[in-house]
Design a protein around this motif. Structure first.
Motif, PDB file in Angstrom:
ATOM      1  N   PRO A  29       0.853  -1.193   0.000  1.00  0.00           N
ATOM      2  CA  PRO A  29       0.000   0.000   0.000  1.00  0.00           C
ATOM      3  C   PRO A  29       0.886   1.238   0.000  1.00  0.00           C
ATOM      4  N   PRO A  30       0.402   2.336  -0.605  1.00  0.00           N
ATOM      5  CA  PRO A  30       1.234   3.543  -0.646  1.00  0.00           C
ATOM      6  C   PRO A  30       1.477   4.055   0.772  1.00  0.00           C
ATOM      7  N   THR A  31       2.708   4.469   1.041  1.00  0.00           N
ATOM      8  CA  THR A  31       3.025   4.937   2.383  1.00  0.00           C
ATOM      9  C   THR A  31       3.705   6.299   2.373  1.00  0.00           C
ATOM     10  N   CYS A  32       3.798   6.929   1.185  1.00  0.00           N
ATOM     11  CA  CYS A  32       4.670   8.094   1.095  1.00  0.00           C
ATOM     12  C   CYS A  32       4.111   9.312   1.834  1.00  0.00           C
ATOM     13  N   ARG A  33       4.909   9.855   2.707  1.00  0.00           N
ATOM     14  CA  ARG A  33       4.570  11.090   3.421  1.00  0.00           C
ATOM     15  C   ARG A  33       5.080  12.298   2.660  1.00  0.00           C
ATOM     16  N   TYR A  34       6.066  12.043   1.844  1.00  0.00           N
ATOM     17  CA  TYR A  34       6.749  13.159   1.182  1.00  0.00           C
ATOM     18  C   TYR A  34       6.513  13.132  -0.314  1.00  0.00           C
ATOM     19  N   GLN A  35       6.745  14.249  -0.909  1.00  0.00           N
ATOM     20  CA  GLN A  35       6.731  14.378  -2.356  1.00  0.00           C
ATOM     21  C   GLN A  35       8.090  14.940  -2.760  1.00  0.00           C
ATOM     22  N   CYS A  38      10.521   8.526  -1.424  1.00  0.00           N
ATOM     23  CA  CYS A  38      11.908   8.305  -0.984  1.00  0.00           C
ATOM     24  C   CYS A  38      12.778   7.751  -2.113  1.00  0.00           C
ATOM     25  N   ILE A  76      15.131   8.802   4.306  1.00  0.00           N
ATOM     26  CA  ILE A  76      14.422   7.608   4.787  1.00  0.00           C
ATOM     27  C   ILE A  76      14.278   7.660   6.307  1.00  0.00           C
ATOM     28  N   CYS A 114      11.320   9.540   7.361  1.00  0.00           N
ATOM     29  CA  CYS A 114      10.062   9.132   6.727  1.00  0.00           C
ATOM     30  C   CYS A 114       9.313   8.151   7.624  1.00  0.00           C
ATOM     31  N   HIS A 115       8.854   8.628   8.778  1.00  0.00           N
ATOM     32  CA  HIS A 115       8.110   7.779   9.712  1.00  0.00           C
ATOM     33  C   HIS A 115       7.001   8.630  10.331  1.00  0.00           C
ATOM     34  N   PRO A 116       6.090   7.995  11.079  1.00  0.00           N
ATOM     35  CA  PRO A 116       4.891   8.735  11.514  1.00  0.00           C
ATOM     36  C   PRO A 116       5.181   9.975  12.360  1.00  0.00           C
ATOM     37  N   HIS A 159       6.347  15.895   6.577  1.00  0.00           N
ATOM     38  CA  HIS A 159       5.664  15.411   5.387  1.00  0.00           C
ATOM     39  C   HIS A 159       5.467  16.559   4.418  1.00  0.00           C
ATOM     40  N   GLY A 160       4.914  16.224   3.267  1.00  0.00           N
ATOM     41  CA  GLY A 160       4.666  17.248   2.268  1.00  0.00           C
ATOM     42  C   GLY A 160       5.788  17.313   1.244  1.00  0.00           C
ATOM     43  N   PRO A 161       5.788  18.384   0.424  1.00  0.00           N
ATOM     44  CA  PRO A 161       6.815  18.499  -0.613  1.00  0.00           C
ATOM     45  C   PRO A 161       8.210  18.609   0.015  1.00  0.00           C
TER      46      PRO A 161
END
Lengths: 592, 75
Positions: free
Chosen positions: B27-33, B36, B60, B63-65, B69-71
């Motif tokens: 499932p998609p998990t990406c927080r960032y744009q 990673c 990386i 990249c955790h909860p 996040h964001g661009p």
């Protein structure tokens, strides 16, 4: 159009992986189909078949197995042997040549069957499973004992941890040779070679020890577990030399000082280590599938009336981690590293340690694996909780999201960007990021490696039909659990555990929020069934871990949904919307 | 291809393999744009294997909860 292309691509990839996987698994993860039980009378028809090594090692074709049994009987009945009786090993030493060539491991059975015999490590020269250790001297200008020398042992002698054994031989020209063997409770035989010069002139001797074996009994050498020649040179353990390398170059020498040298299988090993003396190690190909590793001491001159004594430690046994580490502590450099943990040793050993500790606590490895899973999921729980909290926050901004999606529905790129900006403004993010996934991969890999590597997991049962967690699930659904007389091809060889994996994964995926793209969602829901085939040939213990992990994840989702009821309602509504949407799309697609 | 580019190419290959393999199946998990893996590719192309690789690791690691996040484009 886009969707159709995706589906075709997915089908192609599925087919590729499904069939490519079969070949890849055969290469990467050999099944432990134990070769030893089937002995047909006059099985000579198999004799010419190619030798396919197994994970456990041992002779692979029926004719060889039968021949081995006959030869062993004759070789061991011929007399002239001193028995060995210790806790770890039993066997005998051949007085002709003072050769240790008969050794079985008391603590390890050949197959999962409770009444199968102990694993045989050493077998006399000339038998199909030949492997033995011998100690000797190279002399110049005087007679030294050789492989046909008959040594004398004291009357009624027996080598046990309590009673050492000394064999002697006189060469008739004033030199007396003696080898004193001692044995410990596990797998270590210590041999002290002594030459006493009672002659009139000095003699020059070079003591040596050797291990001679066939590669017909070798276990499978794979990309991540080495089987073959092994040794430590200047403190660094070398897994790089294969039997084929030795055949190619005839002799493999090491320029560095040898700490220990010998041959290893995945589970068994036989090595020689010098004690307090410099020695050089060599691997040699003798032709006809036979190999020898030599440990040769420096040449020394023994003056009249003097003697020369050198001690060598012979390890012959199972690669039990605790035993190897103890021998390392007792002076064999880096002996613990003889287990081919690979690059991720730092991660595998804690997992291994944790599993063993849990096993000691509960007494069943299956339960230990389940507990390990509970611990890992427990550590990951805050991540899931956090994710749910932000999902709840997400719900609050749902209307704004909808509006954005509507406004930029023709430009996916901008839409994505605007949504990201919205998240940032509202300080929410529904997604966990990739680090949590990365953290779990090493655990899975470590467990995979521990299950194929660690003899502590070999033949460890869980419950019911699972008698060996380190081997694939033995029940095949396609032949009605063995009722039909055929072995399904391995890519269809799914067992009950694999089906459970598929079902639990499917249920878990269903609880996840639906994908934005319906085509992707379809592929996504096919995944569990696909993974069912992929994972089927892996160790039962690994599947057990995954199934438990899925069940715990499902439980965790249910629990968190109950804490955030509004999310559950939303998830259900979304699913219903999707369903309606999909139904609406169907006729439209047909028309297109 | 120059030998000096080998580490760079290897890293890009790893990231691409991730995108086309495991990443597709999860499932998609990406927080960032950007994601990673895309970030890693761009960072390595732009700054080379060592600095780019380091940037990717740092990315990386956040990249955790509890991370941002964001661009978040490659600097």
């Amino acid at each position: 159009m886009e969707n159709q292309r995706n589906i075709i691509l997915a089908v192609l990839m599925t087919a590729l992986v499904l069939f490519g996987w079969d070949a890849a698994v055969g290469y990467f993860y050999p099944q432990s189909k134990t070769p030893t039980q089937v002995v047909e009378s006059g099985g000579a028809k198999n004799a010419a078949g190619p030798l396919k090594p197994t994970r456990e090692g041992g002779l692979t074709n029926a004719a060889d197995v039968q021949l081995e049994q006959q030869d062993l009987k004759t070789a061991l009945a011929s007399g002239g042997r001193v028995p060995i009786a210790a806790d770890g090993v039993s066997g005998s030493i051949n007085l002709r040549g003072a050769i240790v060539d008969d050794l079985v491991l008391n603590g390890h059975r050949e197959t999962v069957n409770k009444d199968s015999g102990p694993v045989r490590l050493y077998s006399p020269a000339g038998t199909p499973a030949q492997q033995f250790a011998q100690f000797g001297w190279v002399g110049q200008g005087f007679a030294t004992p050789n492989a046909t020398t008959v040594w004398s042992a004291p009357e009624g002698a027996k080598l046990t941890p309590q009673s050492p054994l000394t064999l002697t031989w006189q060469n008739g020209s004033g030199q007396t040779f003696a080898i004193t063997f001692t044995i410990d409770e596990d797998y270590l035989i210590t041999a002290t070679q002594r030459v006493m010069n009672r002659g009139a002139a000095p003699v020059t001797v070079q003591p040596f020890g050797l291990i001679n074996r066939t590669d017909r009994t070798a276990s499978l050498d794979t990309w991540n577990v080495h089987s073959g020649p092994i040794g430590a040179f200047d403190g660094s353990v070398s897994f790089g030399t294969d039997y084929s390398d030795v055949v190619e170059s005839g002799v493999v020498n090491s320029a560095e000082r040898t700490n220990w040298i010998g041959f290893t299988d995945v589970y068994w090993m036989s090595t020689l280590a010098p004690v307090d003396a410099a020695a050089s190690g060599t691997f040699r190909s003798l032709g006809n599938s036979l190999f020898r590793s030599d440990l040769v001491y420096d040449e020394a001159v023994v003056q009249p009336g003097q003697q020369l004594a050198l001690t060598t430690k012979l390890f012959a046994g199972a690669k039990e981690n605790a035993v190897l580490e103890r021998y390392e502590a007792e002076g064999i450099t880096n002996f613990g590293l003889a287990i081919d943990w690979g690059w991720f040793r730092w991660f595998e050993k804690p997992i291994f340690w944790l599993l063993l500790s849990l096993f000691e606590l509960v007494g069943n490895f299956g339960v230990a694996i389940i507990l390990l899973t509970v611990i890992v999921r427990g550590i990951m729980f805050p991540v899931a909780q956090r994710q749910f909290a932000s999902m709840a926050a997400m719900r609050a901004i749902q209307p704004k999201m909808k509006a954005l999606q509507e406004r930029y529905k023709d430009d996916k790129q901008t839409q994505q960007q605007k949504i990201m900006e919205l998240y940032k403004q509202e300080k929410v993010n529904p997604l966990a990021g990739c680090l949590p996934v990365f953290l779990q991969i090493p655990v899975f890999f470590a467990l995979y490696k521990v299950l194929i590597l660690a003899i502590e997991m070999r033949h460890q049962p869980f419950v019911l039909w699972i008698k060996d967690l380190s081997a694939p699930d033995p029940l095949m659904i396609l032949n009605l659990f063995g009722l039909l007389p055929f072995d399904p091809p391995s890519f269809l060889g799914i067992g009950i555990l694999a089906v459970l994996l598929g079902i639990t994964m499917y249920l878990q995926f269903k609880l996840n929020p639906a994908q934005v793209d319906p085509a992707q969602q379809q592929i996504f829901m096919l995944m569990p069934w696909f993974m069912m085939f992929v994972m089927a040939p892996f160790a039962a213990g690994l599947l057990l871990y995954w199934i438990t992990s899925n069940i715990l994840t499902i439980g965790q989702q249910k629990f968190l949904y109950s804490r955030h009821p509004q999310l559950k309602a939303q998830a259900e509504k979304e699913a219903a919307d999707k369903q309606r949407g999909a139904e609406r799309d169907k006729p439209a697609k047909r028309g297109a | 291809m120059r030998v000096g580019e080998l580490p760079k190419r290897m890293l890009v290959l790893v990231a691409r393999a991730w995108q086309l393999g495991p990443s597709l199946l999860m499932p998609p998990t990406c927080r960032y744009q950007p994601s990673c893996s895309q970030y890693a590719i761009e960072a390595v192309e732009k700054h080379g294997a060592i600095k780019g690789g380091w940037l990717a690791i740092k990315r990386i690691m956040r990249c955790h909860p509890w991370g941002g996040h964001g661009p978040d484009p490659v600097p």
